[in-house]
Enzyme design. Structure first.
Site, PDB file in Angstrom:
ATOM      1  NE  ARG A 287      -4.060   1.897   0.890  1.00 41.00           N
ATOM      2  CZ  ARG A 287      -5.058   2.216   0.075  1.00 41.00           C
ATOM      3  NH1 ARG A 287      -5.057   1.844  -1.196  1.00 41.00           N
ATOM      4  NH2 ARG A 287      -6.083   2.904   0.532  1.00 41.00           N
TER       5      ARG A 287
ATOM      6  CB  THR B  69      -9.212  -0.588  -8.179  1.00 41.10           C
ATOM      7  OG1 THR B  69      -9.159   0.690  -7.583  1.00 41.10           O
ATOM      8  CG2 THR B  69      -8.696  -1.642  -7.215  1.00 41.10           C
TER       9      THR B  69
ATOM     10  N   GLY C 225     -13.501  -1.439  -6.922  1.00 36.50           N
ATOM     11  CA  GLY C 225     -14.795  -0.823  -6.610  1.00 36.50           C
ATOM     12  C   GLY C 225     -14.842  -0.046  -5.311  1.00 36.50           C
ATOM     13  N   GLY C 226     -13.692   0.438  -4.802  1.00 32.86           N
ATOM     14  CA  GLY C 226     -13.732   1.215  -3.554  1.00 32.86           C
ATOM     15  C   GLY C 226     -14.382   0.370  -2.458  1.00 32.86           C
TER      16      GLY C 226
HETATM   17  O1  DON Z   1      -7.929   1.192  -1.559  1.00 34.84           O
HETATM   18  C1  DON Z   1      -9.103   1.447  -1.740  1.00 34.84           C
HETATM   19  O2  DON Z   1      -9.996   1.001  -1.063  1.00 34.84           O
HETATM   20  C2  DON Z   1      -9.479   2.337  -2.920  1.00 34.84           C
HETATM   21  N1  DON Z   1      -8.395   3.219  -3.209  1.00 34.84           N
HETATM   22  C3  DON Z   1      -9.869   1.506  -4.089  1.00 34.84           C
HETATM   23  C4  DON Z   1     -10.404   2.343  -5.224  1.00 34.84           C
HETATM   24  C5  DON Z   1     -11.188   1.606  -6.225  1.00 34.84           C
HETATM   25  O3  DON Z   1     -11.405   0.425  -6.100  1.00 34.84           O
HETATM   26  C6  DON Z   1     -11.720   2.418  -7.372  1.00 34.84           C
HETATM   27  N2  DON Z   1     -12.242   1.623  -8.418  1.00 34.84           N
HETATM   28  N3  DON Z   1     -12.698   1.012  -9.136  1.00 34.84           N
END
Ligand code: DON
Length: 599
Positions: free
Chosen positions: A118, A400, A493-494
């Protein structure tokens, strides 16, 4: 709206009441399942089979590159390294060397490992660095140089390879160099670039690569990423140092100076990718292995599934009002804890054991009333409430990506990696050819206010120099009751990553779906705040929506779809079944090694 006849399923609740499982009545199923207009009927997601390995990614070329490493005798970690670098080229909006992620490994000999690559806050970061003169969070948390965390991907791949790799490092980076020297643009890349022209124009080095003569490349065009190829050559030659030291580090620092960023060569030199203890828990005789903090994924997944474990989901129709109700009540209770407590364990002690304990799940189950939704305002974490306000959300982008790999020995790898939002912070490092992340927005820039995903997070996740921002990424491996790998999965997907993965696991374990059906099934999301069940476009029947509203739930249909899972299921006969999510359209590529014919 159909009238709900009470009681036929009351036995579920009665059986569990003694264990404090729930109150109220279970209702008979109303109209259930996916509506006729659902875009991805189960029988249309046909799994790919492989006897000797499987790689599932969001891009066919990247999957083929990983599969080729397996064919050449590389193991699952070797294939992951090659796949990761390939995705950085063919899927620049999500695959990356300018971002970070997490890897879960489960070797055939039973070894499990969780790798944390990370991003970290630069050493010059401060708690209030994104607050404007009125005290509000400014756009600089999302767009531009200041939004970038120190990238972790190259260190992560280096560390994974150092511990588990078997083929030479350079051989695994080289396929990506070839791709950066020129790929033929396919429909998805062309469409992604075309719909983000305005964003890509904001920074000249980004525009120069992706918009060339002012327009994005079209399907069939040759797309060359010359600077990225040069950076990858340095990484192939010098390993991790090819990114964190020397020319690449100098180019990143120069880019930061030019754009008012704070990341320095010292930040890059200090970056490390540690191994952490995975989150391991039992779900209906299966063992789930997932990512610990600084990802919230594993703990929140455990809390959701631990709570559901007290209910006989198998006796419910899929997406019946009772199923959605239970699922939502479990999920909102898990997310309130996530948002309050979870953070970088190197900075904030994590109450992992308490949160994933059976006793905690029992207490959560006892709070659930089958007749009424508990308003989120009444679902509180132990540490009490804090101020909550909302900030405008950027739309969820394809920034992502997840890939799943199993090799012929049965070693399994799950990786989720990100640059956070739409083309990261939109800044390309001039001369180095890759986009930087805007992961700093995953911190609580102003604790108690929502970030771009609407997540309202607390003090634990406030910005500190060198700290990793809380993530929702949930690479996950599930073992069957005999301890063999059964499922490898994950999604972008956040915050919906966690709920998407929870649904894939439940679809396979509770509902016995095959990998295609588990992938195709319509998905739901609830994250405590906002207090709304979000379902996919045409993903829930009108009668179910009405029945849930009658129980006090708020519901919203999203304009698109949730997640992009890449899943592999190991069949009882040992064959591998893979499914790339049709929502974005990747490919699961199976491997079959020719064996000598015995005369
Ligand atoms: O680490 C996380 O939870 C976010 N930065 C992930 C972002 C994300 O999955 C956006 N997309 N599709």
């Amino acid at each position: 709206m159909p009238k709900l006849a009470p009681l036929p399923l009351l036995h579920v609740c009665v059986a569990l009441a003694a264990a404090g499982a729930c109150s109220g009545t279970m209702h008979a199923p109303a109209d259930t399942g996916a509506p006729a207009s659902w875009a991805f009927p189960a029988d249309q997601v046909v799994p790919t089979y492989g006897a000797d390995g499987m790689v599932s990614t969001t891009d066919r070329v990247a999957s083929e590159i990983g599969a080729e490493v397996l064919r050449r005798g590389g193991n699952a970690v070797d294939a992951a390294v090659a796949t990761h670098f390939a995705l950085a080229v063919v899927n620049p909006e999500a695959g990356n060397i300018g971002g970070g992620g997490f890897m879960i490994v489960r070797l055939a000999d039973g070894t499990t490992a969780a790798l944390d690559f990370r991003e970290k806050a630069p050493l010059g970061a401060t708690r209030d660095m994104y607050l404007d003169s009125s005290g509000a969070v400014s756009e600089r948390a999302l767009v531009g140089h200041l939004a970038a965390g120190v990238p972790g991907s190259v260190a992560g791949m280096w560390e994974a390879h150092r511990r588990f790799g078997s083929l030479p490092w350079a051989d695994l980076v080289h396929p990506a160099i070839n791709l950066a020297d020129g790929i033929v643009v396919h429909a998805r890349l062309a469409s992604s670039l075309r719909s983000h022209v305005e964003e890509l124009r904001r920074f000249p080095a980004t525009s120069a690569i992706f918009l060339g003569d002012g327009q994005p490349p079209r399907v069939g065009d040759r797309f060359v990423q010359r600077d990225l190829a040069t950076t990858l050559r340095r990484i192939a030659r010098d390993g991790k140092d090819g990114f964190y030291h020397g020319e690449t580090a100098a180019l990143i620092e120069a880019e930061m100076r030019r754009g008012g960023g704070i990341m320095t060569r010292d930040d890059l030199a200090a970056y490390n990718a540690p191994w952490r203890d995975p989150i391991v828990f039992e779900y209906r005789d299966h063992t789930v292995i997932s990512m610990p903090p600084p990802s919230s994924g594993g703990i929140t997944l455990a809390q959701i599934l631990n709570t559901l474990q007290g209910f006989d989901l198998r006796s419910l129709d899929y997406h019946s009002p009772d199923h959605v109700h239970l699922w939502t009540e479990a999920t909102k209770r898990a997310f309130v804890d996530r948002n309050e407590y979870l953070a970088d364990p190197d900075f904030v002690p994590q109450p992992t054991r308490e949160l994933i304990s059976d006793g905690y799940a029992l207490r959560k189950r006892a709070e659930i009333d089958m007749d009424r939704a508990t308003p989120s305002a009444r679902v509180l974490p132990g540490l009490g409430p804090f101020a909550r306000t909302a900030r405008t959300a950027r739309r969820e982008g394809e920034n992502t990506t997840h890939y799943s790999i199993v090799d012929r020995s049965g070693n399994a790898v799950a990786v989720t990696t990100t640059i956070n939002s739409l083309y990261g912070n939109l800044v390309t490092v001039a001369g180095a050819g890759f986009l930087l992340n805007n992961e700093m927005d995953d911190f609580a820039a102003l604790p108690g206010t929502a970030n771009q995903f609407g997540l309202v997070q607390g003090e634990a996740n406030a910005i500190e120099p060198g700290k990793r921002m809380l993530s929702a990424m949930t690479p996950t491996i599930v073992l069957d009751p005999a301890g063999r790998v059964k499922l490898v999965t994950g999604s972008p997907g956040g915050p919906t990553i966690i709920t998407t993965v929870a649904q894939i696991v439940s679809n396979v374990v509770d509902f016995g779906m095959d990998v295609g059906g588990a992938t195709a099934a319509p998905r739901l999301h609830h994250q405590h705040l906002p207090d709304t069940i979000v379902y996919e476009r045409a993903g829930m029947r009108a009668g179910t929506v009405a029945a849930l509203r009658a129980r006090g739930h708020a519901l919203r249909e999203r304009s698109g779809y949730q997640g992009d899972t890449q899943s592999i299921v190991v069949l009882p006969d040992g064959r591998l079944a893979g499914a790339a999510d049709p929502r974005r359209g990747g490919a699961a590529v199976g491997v079959r090694v020719a064996r000598p014919v015995v005369q």
